[in-house]
Design a protein around this motif. Structure first.
Motif, PDB file in Angstrom:
ATOM      1  N   ARG A   1      13.544  22.497   3.668  1.00 47.75           N
ATOM      2  CA  ARG A   1      14.051  22.227   5.030  1.00 47.75           C
ATOM      3  C   ARG A   1      13.697  20.824   5.499  1.00 47.75           C
ATOM      4  O   ARG A   1      14.403  20.212   6.294  1.00 47.75           O
ATOM      5  N   THR A   2      12.583  20.268   4.980  1.00 44.04           N
ATOM      6  CA  THR A   2      12.211  18.907   5.417  1.00 44.04           C
ATOM      7  C   THR A   2      13.257  17.909   4.927  1.00 44.04           C
ATOM      8  O   THR A   2      13.559  16.939   5.617  1.00 44.04           O
TER       9      THR A   2
ATOM     10  N   GLN B   1       8.726  17.422  11.097  1.00 45.70           N
ATOM     11  CA  GLN B   1       8.320  16.740   9.862  1.00 45.70           C
ATOM     12  C   GLN B   1       9.158  15.470   9.720  1.00 45.70           C
ATOM     13  O   GLN B   1       8.669  14.420   9.304  1.00 45.70           O
TER      14      GLN B   1
ATOM     15  N   HIS C   1      13.374  21.303   9.759  1.00 50.30           N
ATOM     16  CA  HIS C   1      11.974  21.072  10.133  1.00 50.30           C
ATOM     17  C   HIS C   1      11.917  19.692  10.814  1.00 50.30           C
ATOM     18  O   HIS C   1      11.404  18.725  10.253  1.00 50.30           O
TER      19      HIS C   1
ATOM     20  N   ARG D   1      -0.792  21.958   7.991  1.00 50.42           N
ATOM     21  CA  ARG D   1      -0.602  20.712   8.738  1.00 50.42           C
ATOM     22  C   ARG D   1       0.158  20.885  10.049  1.00 50.42           C
ATOM     23  O   ARG D   1      -0.228  20.345  11.075  1.00 50.42           O
ATOM     24  N   THR D   2       1.281  21.580   9.974  1.00 54.69           N
ATOM     25  CA  THR D   2       2.150  21.562  11.147  1.00 54.69           C
ATOM     26  C   THR D   2       1.440  22.215  12.332  1.00 54.69           C
ATOM     27  O   THR D   2       1.374  21.643  13.427  1.00 54.69           O
TER      28      THR D   2
ATOM     29  N   ARG E   1       8.030  20.262  -2.971  1.00 55.29           N
ATOM     30  CA  ARG E   1       7.619  21.401  -3.803  1.00 55.29           C
ATOM     31  C   ARG E   1       8.790  22.370  -3.953  1.00 55.29           C
ATOM     32  O   ARG E   1       9.638  22.475  -3.050  1.00 55.29           O
TER      33      ARG E   1
ATOM     34  N   PRO F   1       5.942  16.030   2.133  1.00 52.83           N
ATOM     35  CA  PRO F   1       5.560  16.718   3.377  1.00 52.83           C
ATOM     36  C   PRO F   1       4.277  17.535   3.189  1.00 52.83           C
ATOM     37  O   PRO F   1       3.639  17.899   4.181  1.00 52.83           O
ATOM     38  N   LEU F   2       3.929  17.845   1.929  1.00 53.03           N
ATOM     39  CA  LEU F   2       2.780  18.683   1.575  1.00 53.03           C
ATOM     40  C   LEU F   2       3.020  20.115   2.090  1.00 53.03           C
ATOM     41  O   LEU F   2       3.729  20.267   3.083  1.00 53.03           O
ATOM     42  N   PRO F   3       2.533  21.148   1.492  1.00 55.62           N
ATOM     43  CA  PRO F   3       1.572  21.131   0.405  1.00 55.62           C
ATOM     44  C   PRO F   3       2.182  20.740  -0.940  1.00 55.62           C
ATOM     45  O   PRO F   3       3.326  21.098  -1.232  1.00 55.62           O
TER      46      PRO F   3
ATOM     47  N   ARG G   1       7.264  28.502  14.251  1.00 57.49           N
ATOM     48  CA  ARG G   1       7.705  28.545  12.853  1.00 57.49           C
ATOM     49  C   ARG G   1       8.047  29.978  12.504  1.00 57.49           C
ATOM     50  O   ARG G   1       7.296  30.903  12.848  1.00 57.49           O
TER      51      ARG G   1
ATOM     52  N   GLN H   1      10.281  25.771  -3.454  1.00 55.97           N
ATOM     53  CA  GLN H   1       9.927  26.680  -2.354  1.00 55.97           C
ATOM     54  C   GLN H   1       9.895  28.130  -2.831  1.00 55.97           C
ATOM     55  O   GLN H   1      10.828  28.906  -2.590  1.00 55.97           O
TER      56      GLN H   1
HETATM   57  C1  NCD Z   1       6.781  21.821   4.644  1.00 56.87           C
HETATM   58  C2  NCD Z   1       7.445  23.041   5.252  1.00 56.87           C
HETATM   59  O1  NCD Z   1       6.779  23.895   5.819  1.00 56.87           O
HETATM   60  O2  NCD Z   1       8.664  23.084   5.146  1.00 56.87           O
HETATM   61  N1  NCD Z   1       5.437  21.718   4.971  1.00 56.87           N
HETATM   62  C3  NCD Z   1       5.094  21.044   6.127  1.00 56.87           C
HETATM   63  O3  NCD Z   1       5.364  21.496   7.198  1.00 56.87           O
HETATM   64  N2  NCD Z   1       4.533  19.858   6.001  1.00 56.87           N
HETATM   65  C4  NCD Z   1       7.026  21.653   3.200  1.00 56.87           C
HETATM   66  C5  NCD Z   1       6.714  22.783   2.288  1.00 56.87           C
HETATM   67  O4  NCD Z   1       6.229  23.847   2.691  1.00 56.87           O
HETATM   68  O5  NCD Z   1       6.968  22.611   1.093  1.00 56.87           O
END
Ligand code: NCD
Length: 304
Positions: free
Chosen positions: A162-163, A132, A129, A51-52, A224, A262-264, A101, A226
C-alpha cells in the motif's frame, strides 16, 4: 482537507504546506511543544504496527497533546462484531482526531463518512498508506533537495504494497518523474494504477530484474513481500526472497542514489547495506514523526 484517506486527497499545495511545516518543526521543535495542549489523538490499530502507531503517538506527545487508543483488534469490541462506523461514532466522543489502521481496504473511508472529527488513514489493507507517503516525500525532499526530476525504482510486492500505491499517486503530481516498477510477474502493480499512469502519460517501465535498472535510479524504494495479504503460504515462500539488495548490487548504483524502505524489512535488504551512506531507511523513520506532527496540526487547524 478534512480527512486524509488517500494520497490523492492531498493537493500539491496541501502537501507543500505539510512538508514546509514539518521543516519548520525540525528547525524549532520547542516552538510547537504546546500547540496540541488539551487535545487528544486516538490511535485505532486493528492491524500490527510499530512505526506508524508509535510515531503518531510520539508526534502528538511532542505537540503537547495526549493519546488514547488500542494496538490490536482483539482487545476491542470489533472482536464482538462492532462495525467501524459504530466504533468511530463512539470514539469521536473521546478524541479530537483519529489515526486508524485496518486490514480491510476502504475502512478508513467508511470511518470518515461517519466521523465528525478528522480521520487519518494509517493503512487500509492493500490499498493506501498516505502518511507513509508524506514521510517518503519529506525524506526525499530533505535528502535530494527536490521532488521533481526523479527516477524512482519501486521494488518488491507492488500488488499488495500500500505504501507503493500511495507514493506513486503522490509523485505523479510532480514534473519529470519516471518510475521503474521492479517485481515478479505475480506481484505487479494493480491495473487501476497502471491505467492512471498511462492516461496521464507518466513514463514508467516494468522489469523483473533489479540489476537491469539500478544504475538509472535516484531513489530505490524497497518493500517487503506482504505475507499477510497472500491467499496461500506456498506462494509467499516462493516469492518472499525475489529481491535481496546487497553490497554487490549497490556497487552498480549511482553514488548519490538513496535507498528507502517503509520498514519492517524482512530479507530484502542485506544488513551489510546498512553501513552504506546511501541507506536512508532509518533516517526516514525520524522524518515520519515530524511529518505526522505537521499533519496533526494541519487537520486540527492549529497554528503557532
Ligand atoms: C508499511 C505498512 O504497514 O504498509 N509499514 C509502515 O507503516 N511503515 C509497510 C509494510 O508493512 O511492509
Amino acid at each position: 482537507m478534512k480527512h486524509l484517506i488517500e494520497s490523492r486527497d492531498l493537493s500539491p499545495s496541501d502537501t507543500k504546506g505539510i512538508l514546509d511545516l514539518a521543516d519548520q518543526i525540525i528547525r524549532e521543535p520547542a516552538k510547537y511543544a504546546q500547540v496540541c495542549s488539551g487535545k487528544k489523538l486516538a490511535t485505532l490499530f486493528f492491524e500490527p504496527s510499530t512505526r506508524t502507531r508509535l510515531s503518531f503517538e510520539a508526534a502528538m506527545m511532542e505537540l503537547g497533546g495526549n493519546v488514547i487508543g488500542f494496538a490490536s483488534a482483539d482487545s476491542t469490541s470489533a472482536s464482538k462484531g462492532e462495525s467501524v462506523a459504530d466504533t468511530i461514532r463512539v470514539v469521536q466522543n473521546y478524541a479530537d482526531i483519529v489515526a486508524m489502521r485496518h486490514p480491510k481496504e476502504g475502512s478508513a473511508k467508511v470511518a470518515a463518512l461517519h466521523a465528525s472529527i478528522p480521520i487519518i488513514n494509517a493503512g487500509d489493507g492493500g490499498h493506501e498508506h498516505p502518511t507513509q507517503t508524506l514521510t517518503d516525500l519529506l525524506t526525499i525532499n530533505s535528502l535530494l533537495g527536490r521532488l521533481d526530476h526523479i527516477t524512482i525504482g519501486l521494488c518488491g510486492d507492488l500488488t499488495f504494497g500500500r505504501t507503493v500505491h500511495s507514493l506513486i499517486h503522490a509523485l505523479m503530481g510532480y514534473d519529470h518523474i519516471s518510475f521503474a516498477l521492479i517485481s515478479p510477474q505475480e506481484l505487479t502493480l494493480p491495473s487501476y494504477i497502471r491505467e492512471e499512469m498511462v492516461g496521464r502519460d507518466i513514463p514508467f517501465k516494468e522489469v523483473e530484474r533489479l540489476e537491469s535498472v539500478i544504475d538509472e535510479l535516484d531513489v530505490l524504494y524497497m518493500t517487503r513481500v506482504q505475507r499477510e495479504r497472500f491467499f496461500n503460504e506456498e506462494d509467499y515462500i516462493r516469492l518472499r526472497d525475489s529481491y535481496i539488495l546487497d553490497g554487490a548490487k549497490m556497487k552498480q548504483a549511482k553514488k548519490e542514489m538513496i535507498v528507502l524502505h517503509p520498514l519492517p524489512r524482512v530479507n530484502e535488504i542485506a544488513a551489510e547495506v546498512d553501513d552504506d551512506p546511501r541507506a536512508c531507511y532509518f533516517k526516514q523513520v525520524l522524518y515520519g514523526k515530524y511529518v505526522r506532527m505537521a499533519l496533526i496540526m494541519t487537520l486540527l487547524e492549529l497554528e503557532v
